[in-house]
Scaffold this motif. Structure first.
Motif, short mmCIF file in Angstrom:
data_model
loop_
_atom_site.label_atom_id
_atom_site.label_comp_id
_atom_site.label_asym_id
_atom_site.label_seq_id
_atom_site.Cartn_x
_atom_site.Cartn_y
_atom_site.Cartn_z
N TYR A 30 0.93 -1.27 0.00
CA TYR A 30 0.05 -0.26 0.06
C TYR A 30 0.79 1.25 -0.17
N LEU A 31 1.96 1.24 0.46
CA LEU A 31 2.77 2.58 0.58
C LEU A 31 3.39 2.59 -0.89
N ALA A 32 3.73 1.50 -1.45
CA ALA A 32 4.14 1.56 -2.90
C ALA A 32 3.33 2.17 -3.96
N GLN A 33 1.86 2.24 -3.32
CA GLN A 33 0.98 2.88 -4.13
C GLN A 33 0.69 4.41 -4.06
N ILE A 34 1.44 5.04 -3.17
CA ILE A 34 1.44 6.47 -2.78
C ILE A 34 2.31 6.97 -4.07
N GLU A 35 1.72 7.98 -4.66
CA GLU A 35 2.28 8.83 -5.75
C GLU A 35 3.55 9.36 -5.49
N LEU A 44 7.95 -1.47 -4.80
CA LEU A 44 7.57 -2.62 -3.60
C LEU A 44 8.68 -3.25 -3.05
N LEU A 45 9.63 -3.75 -3.86
CA LEU A 45 10.81 -4.59 -3.07
C LEU A 45 11.43 -3.79 -2.37
N THR A 46 11.89 -2.40 -2.81
CA THR A 46 12.59 -1.72 -2.12
C THR A 46 12.08 -0.97 -0.80
N ILE A 47 10.63 -1.06 -0.65
CA ILE A 47 10.02 -0.39 0.34
C ILE A 47 9.87 -1.68 1.35
#
Length: 341
Positions: A30-35, A44-47
């Protein structure tokens, strides 16, 4: 808290730890969806790696012991299954659409980048073989996903994988901002959008970074960049097989080295790609497969991050960063030259 839950409901330690890593991976998703985070090229993998590092360095040792069984499962078995299913992102049709130029550029860059990584890392900088190979694989192919897949073959330590991923994050993020800036100055001169897109996809590290850089250009450049990058992902399979063969030959001349396991998951990767090419999978089912694979890879990355201590990263020093810088520069120079041919 986890320990109390495990005791209260008489759950296995593996189940509790895998659930814990999965919940963190969902948070990363869900964090990876933040613009804003997308604009920074944080995929996604980095986060997932960053979240794992954060939790791993603040949780008590008792919790680490509880998570150990599931941690090993996620970093090994789950990771290999996820890499195999990564093949559903590719198809033979995508490769045919871009033509032979992008494929040849990708092959040449992978060979030269890995050769330079092994020579400079081991011979010149005196880095360990595992770290040199991991940094080379991350630069040459597809960033963190390639590092994770390669780590299971070279039997790398957690901190070695974390160092390699950190290098990819650093220089890939810088490149993500530099590429659109370069594009503004060359796009109206002698470089077409397609050529610069191929250059971007063939030389930038992470898929997320390629997408972010492409979005700052034209749709034509973005499409060429993403497809070229996907071809690099496809080449992950033959790369791992050749790497396994090379390590097996080296281990046969060194009796102290352990046997190198045949990467069966690579054949799963190829099978998934061929299935995706030959079978018309309904769009909603395909989306579910990709989502499940993303979460599996993210869960493995979280588990890796939890198992790494910041102090272990500090011990690596500046040599891995220097190697990553030279590899990034080499990719840009050689890739730019090949794209113009």
């Amino acid at each position: 808290m986890l320990y109390q839950i495990q005791k209260k409901y008489q759950l296995s330690e593996r189940f509790v730890s895998i659930t814990f890593f999965f919940v963190l991976s969902v948070s990363a998703f869900y964090l990876a969806q933040i613009e804003y985070l997308k604009s920074l090229g944080l995929g996604l993998l980095t986060i997932s790696m960053l979240i794992g590092l954060l939790f791993g360095n603040v949780m008590p040792y008792k919790m680490h012991a509880l998570l150990e069984d599931g941690m090993v499962f996620c970093k090994q078995r789950l990771l290999r299954i996820a890499v195999a299913f990564y093949g559903f992102r590719l198809s033979v049709q995508q490769i045919q659409a871009l033509g032979a130029q992008a494929f040849l550029i990708d092959v040449i860059l992978i060979v030269t980048t890995m050769g330079l990584a092994v020579w400079m890392g081991i011979k010149l900088l005196k880095l360990d073989k595992e770290t040199s190979i991991l940094i080379g694989a991350g630069h040459a192919i597809c960033g963190a996903a390639a590092i994770l897949a390669t780590s299971s073959i070279v039997k790398a330590k957690n901190e070695q994988v974390a160092v390699a991923v950190s290098c990819i994050v650093l220089f890939g993020t810088i490149g993500m901002f530099v590429y659109p800036w370069i594009y503004q100055y060359v796009s109206h001169a002698f470089v077409t959008d397609r050529i610069f897109g191929i250059f971007t996809g063939a030389t930038l590290h992470e898929v997320a970074q390629v997408v972010a850089a492409g979005q700052a250009m034209t749709p034509q450049a973005a499409e060429a960049a993403v497809v070229t990058k996907l071809i690099r992902v496809l080449l992950l399979a033959p790369f791992l097989l050749l790497l396994c063969y090379w390590l097996t030959r080296n281990s046969s001349s060194n009796q102290s080295a352990g046997p190198i396991a045949l990467p069966i998951f690579v054949f799963g990767f190829i099978a998934c790609m061929l299935f995706n090419s030959l079978v018309n999978i309904p769009e909603y089912i395909h989306a579910v497969i990709i989502l499940a694979d993303d979460l599996a890879l993210a869960t493995a990355m979280v588990a890796l991050g939890v198992s790494v201590r910041i102090v272990d990263l500090r011990k690596a020093g500046l040599k891995p960063i220097l190697l990553a810088f030279v590899l990034t520069l080499q990719l840009m120079i050689v890739g730019g030259f090949l794209s113009l041919l």
